[in-house]
Design a protein around this motif. Sequence first.
Motif, PDB file in Angstrom:
ATOM      1  N   GLY A   1      24.857  55.736  30.870  1.00 48.00           N
ATOM      2  CA  GLY A   1      25.936  54.933  31.500  1.00 48.00           C
ATOM      3  C   GLY A   1      25.466  53.632  32.220  1.00 48.00           C
ATOM      4  N   VAL A   2      26.331  52.776  32.803  1.00 48.70           N
ATOM      5  CA  VAL A   2      26.017  51.924  33.698  1.00 48.70           C
ATOM      6  C   VAL A   2      26.258  52.607  35.030  1.00 48.70           C
ATOM      7  CG1 VAL A   2      26.839  49.613  34.570  1.00 48.70           C
ATOM      8  CG2 VAL A   2      27.329  50.007  31.991  1.00 48.70           C
ATOM      9  N   LYS A   3      25.246  52.150  35.863  1.00 45.16           N
ATOM     10  CA  LYS A   3      25.205  52.861  37.214  1.00 45.16           C
ATOM     11  C   LYS A   3      26.198  52.544  38.216  1.00 45.16           C
ATOM     12  CE  LYS A   3      22.070  53.893  40.804  1.00 45.16           C
ATOM     13  NZ  LYS A   3      20.764  53.743  41.397  1.00 45.16           N
ATOM     14  N   GLU A   4      26.556  51.009  38.037  1.00 46.05           N
ATOM     15  CA  GLU A   4      27.756  50.886  38.937  1.00 46.05           C
ATOM     16  C   GLU A   4      28.580  49.769  38.113  1.00 46.05           C
ATOM     17  OE1 GLU A   4      26.153  48.758  42.416  1.00 46.05           O
ATOM     18  OE2 GLU A   4      25.450  50.788  43.306  1.00 46.05           O
ATOM     19  N   PRO A   5      29.443  50.257  37.211  1.00 47.87           N
ATOM     20  CA  PRO A   5      30.016  49.358  36.286  1.00 47.87           C
ATOM     21  C   PRO A   5      31.200  48.466  37.120  1.00 47.87           C
ATOM     22  CG  PRO A   5      30.965  51.776  36.229  1.00 47.87           C
ATOM     23  CD  PRO A   5      29.797  51.517  37.174  1.00 47.87           C
ATOM     24  N   ILE A   6      31.267  47.258  36.528  1.00 48.83           N
ATOM     25  CA  ILE A   6      32.075  46.281  37.310  1.00 48.83           C
ATOM     26  C   ILE A   6      33.074  45.817  36.370  1.00 48.83           C
ATOM     27  CG2 ILE A   6      31.935  43.969  38.407  1.00 48.83           C
ATOM     28  CD1 ILE A   6      29.252  44.366  39.177  1.00 48.83           C
ATOM     29  N   THR A   7      32.755  45.429  35.272  1.00 50.26           N
ATOM     30  CA  THR A   7      33.712  44.890  34.277  1.00 50.26           C
ATOM     31  C   THR A   7      34.606  45.878  33.889  1.00 50.26           C
ATOM     32  OG1 THR A   7      32.440  44.763  32.424  1.00 50.26           O
ATOM     33  CG2 THR A   7      32.358  42.708  33.755  1.00 50.26           C
ATOM     34  N   GLU A   8      35.734  45.429  33.035  1.00 49.67           N
ATOM     35  CA  GLU A   8      36.575  46.596  32.144  1.00 49.67           C
ATOM     36  C   GLU A   8      35.844  47.296  31.340  1.00 49.67           C
ATOM     37  OE1 GLU A   8      39.427  47.999  32.931  1.00 49.67           O
ATOM     38  OE2 GLU A   8      39.197  46.899  35.012  1.00 49.67           O
ATOM     39  N   GLU A   9      34.887  46.452  30.536  1.00 51.27           N
ATOM     40  CA  GLU A   9      34.106  46.855  29.224  1.00 51.27           C
ATOM     41  C   GLU A   9      33.156  47.867  29.794  1.00 51.27           C
ATOM     42  OE1 GLU A   9      32.615  43.745  27.144  1.00 51.27           O
ATOM     43  OE2 GLU A   9      34.392  43.052  26.002  1.00 51.27           O
ATOM     44  N   GLU A  10      32.461  47.559  30.938  1.00 54.03           N
ATOM     45  CA  GLU A  10      31.355  48.388  31.492  1.00 54.03           C
ATOM     46  C   GLU A  10      32.115  49.864  32.022  1.00 54.03           C
ATOM     47  OE1 GLU A  10      28.144  45.248  33.338  1.00 54.03           O
ATOM     48  OE2 GLU A  10      29.639  46.205  34.670  1.00 54.03           O
ATOM     49  N   LYS A  11      33.456  49.728  32.519  1.00 58.39           N
ATOM     50  CA  LYS A  11      33.896  50.928  33.100  1.00 58.39           C
ATOM     51  C   LYS A  11      34.522  51.895  31.871  1.00 58.39           C
ATOM     52  CE  LYS A  11      35.652  48.819  37.455  1.00 58.39           C
ATOM     53  NZ  LYS A  11      36.952  48.586  37.980  1.00 58.39           N
ATOM     54  N   LYS A  12      34.680  51.036  30.725  1.00 56.11           N
ATOM     55  CA  LYS A  12      35.383  51.924  29.491  1.00 56.11           C
ATOM     56  C   LYS A  12      34.170  52.594  28.988  1.00 56.11           C
ATOM     57  CE  LYS A  12      38.277  51.467  25.502  1.00 56.11           C
ATOM     58  NZ  LYS A  12      39.064  50.382  24.522  1.00 56.11           N
ATOM     59  N   TYR A  13      33.015  51.777  28.734  1.00 54.63           N
ATOM     60  CA  TYR A  13      31.871  52.320  28.093  1.00 54.63           C
ATOM     61  C   TYR A  13      31.341  53.650  28.788  1.00 54.63           C
ATOM     62  CZ  TYR A  13      26.859  52.904  27.657  1.00 54.63           C
ATOM     63  OH  TYR A  13      25.781  53.387  27.460  1.00 54.63           O
ATOM     64  N   THR A  14      31.172  53.425  30.067  1.00 57.29           N
ATOM     65  CA  THR A  14      30.623  54.311  31.084  1.00 57.29           C
ATOM     66  C   THR A  14      31.452  55.544  30.941  1.00 57.29           C
ATOM     67  OG1 THR A  14      29.630  52.614  32.374  1.00 57.29           O
ATOM     68  CG2 THR A  14      29.608  55.020  33.458  1.00 57.29           C
ATOM     69  N   ALA A  15      32.780  55.497  30.988  1.00 56.03           N
ATOM     70  CA  ALA A  15      33.816  56.837  31.007  1.00 56.03           C
ATOM     71  C   ALA A  15      33.667  57.426  29.428  1.00 56.03           C
ATOM     72  CB  ALA A  15      35.392  56.170  30.960  1.00 56.03           C
ATOM     73  N   TRP A  16      33.261  56.735  28.583  1.00 61.53           N
ATOM     74  CA  TRP A  16      32.884  57.256  27.170  1.00 61.53           C
ATOM     75  C   TRP A  16      31.666  57.951  27.483  1.00 61.53           C
ATOM     76  CZ3 TRP A  16      28.676  56.361  24.182  1.00 61.53           C
ATOM     77  CH2 TRP A  16      28.742  57.025  22.920  1.00 61.53           C
ATOM     78  N   GLN A  17      30.588  57.189  27.700  1.00 56.77           N
ATOM     79  CA  GLN A  17      29.396  57.657  27.678  1.00 56.77           C
ATOM     80  C   GLN A  17      29.169  59.163  28.611  1.00 56.77           C
ATOM     81  OE1 GLN A  17      26.958  58.228  30.218  1.00 56.77           O
ATOM     82  NE2 GLN A  17      25.213  58.568  29.135  1.00 56.77           N
ATOM     83  N   GLU A  18      30.016  59.073  29.683  1.00 62.01           N
ATOM     84  CA  GLU A  18      30.000  60.298  30.766  1.00 62.01           C
ATOM     85  C   GLU A  18      30.977  61.557  29.759  1.00 62.01           C
ATOM     86  OE1 GLU A  18      31.615  58.933  34.061  1.00 62.01           O
ATOM     87  OE2 GLU A  18      29.495  57.985  34.837  1.00 62.01           O
ATOM     88  N   GLY A  19      31.810  61.001  29.217  1.00 56.47           N
ATOM     89  CA  GLY A  19      32.522  62.268  28.561  1.00 56.47           C
ATOM     90  C   GLY A  19      31.725  62.550  27.569  1.00 56.47           C
TER      91      GLY A  19
END
Length: 281
Positions: free
Chosen positions: A188-206
């Motif tokens: 996951g992205v350590k500190e997600p900023i953009t909406e794409e990064e936040k959406k991707y990191t949420a998927w990865q963590e899930g």
Amino acid sequence: MFRVSRSRFQVLLEDIGASEIRFYQKKKNLDVDEQASLEAKLLLPIKTLAYGVPPHTFIDYFQMSPEHVHQVDGLFGSLDCSHTIWKNCPKAWAGSYTGKPGSPSIILEAVVDYHMFFWHASYGYTGNIGDLNILAQSPLLERMVDGSFHTLENEASVVPFKIGDQEFTKCFFVTDGIYPKFSRFVKGVKEPITEEEKKYTAWQEGARKDVERAFGVLKCTWQFLDRPILKLKLSEVAMRTTCYIILHNMLTADRVMGDPRARYVPCASLVLSGSPMLPKY
């Protein structure tokens, strides 16, 4: 049947009954009229393994989390490690086996899919080493480096696959941030900023919760792994753990396939439900 389905128990009963293992054979020329049945001989060790307590204890409550399909091709599984406390660790080894939990422990490295099926399990690492050092000693990394893992991917026809318009030739694993930046490891992205990064990191963590959930289910079902290990010999502990993982995979296959004789196929439940997106394995 102590968390083993009746159909799976029947298969075990038939296979073990047909074997030549002396413990399960009916003894002849005994003075007693009655002997323990094959069912009892098989149920006793299963119950002891399941609860990690004396055979007279009977508590059977267990609730499994619902499955979740991640809808991304090429995801082989989630990679992580878990500690089991070794209460009777020899004092001479205590320093080497004492790490994160604060007590001597043994580490299990595993790769698990969204059904909680263990595709890879490597056990016996000392509790004072981190995930990176475990990976360096892992047979999983060895197979990646020598190319045998990629050979298996090709033979299984799970590669190449596409995500969007881009084609990939290697399956990947979801991991936490401590793992190195390998092409197969998706973090996951350590500190997600953009909406794409936040959406991707949420998927990865899930997606990464699969392995944590599998560790929890494994320890809840076979409570020997969730209690301080009293065995002194590491080889015996390792054999028991191997047995638990095999039984866990059997139960997972039964749940997904619905037939104890059927070979486990991760996307079988999706085929039955008619889902248009099937993860490739």
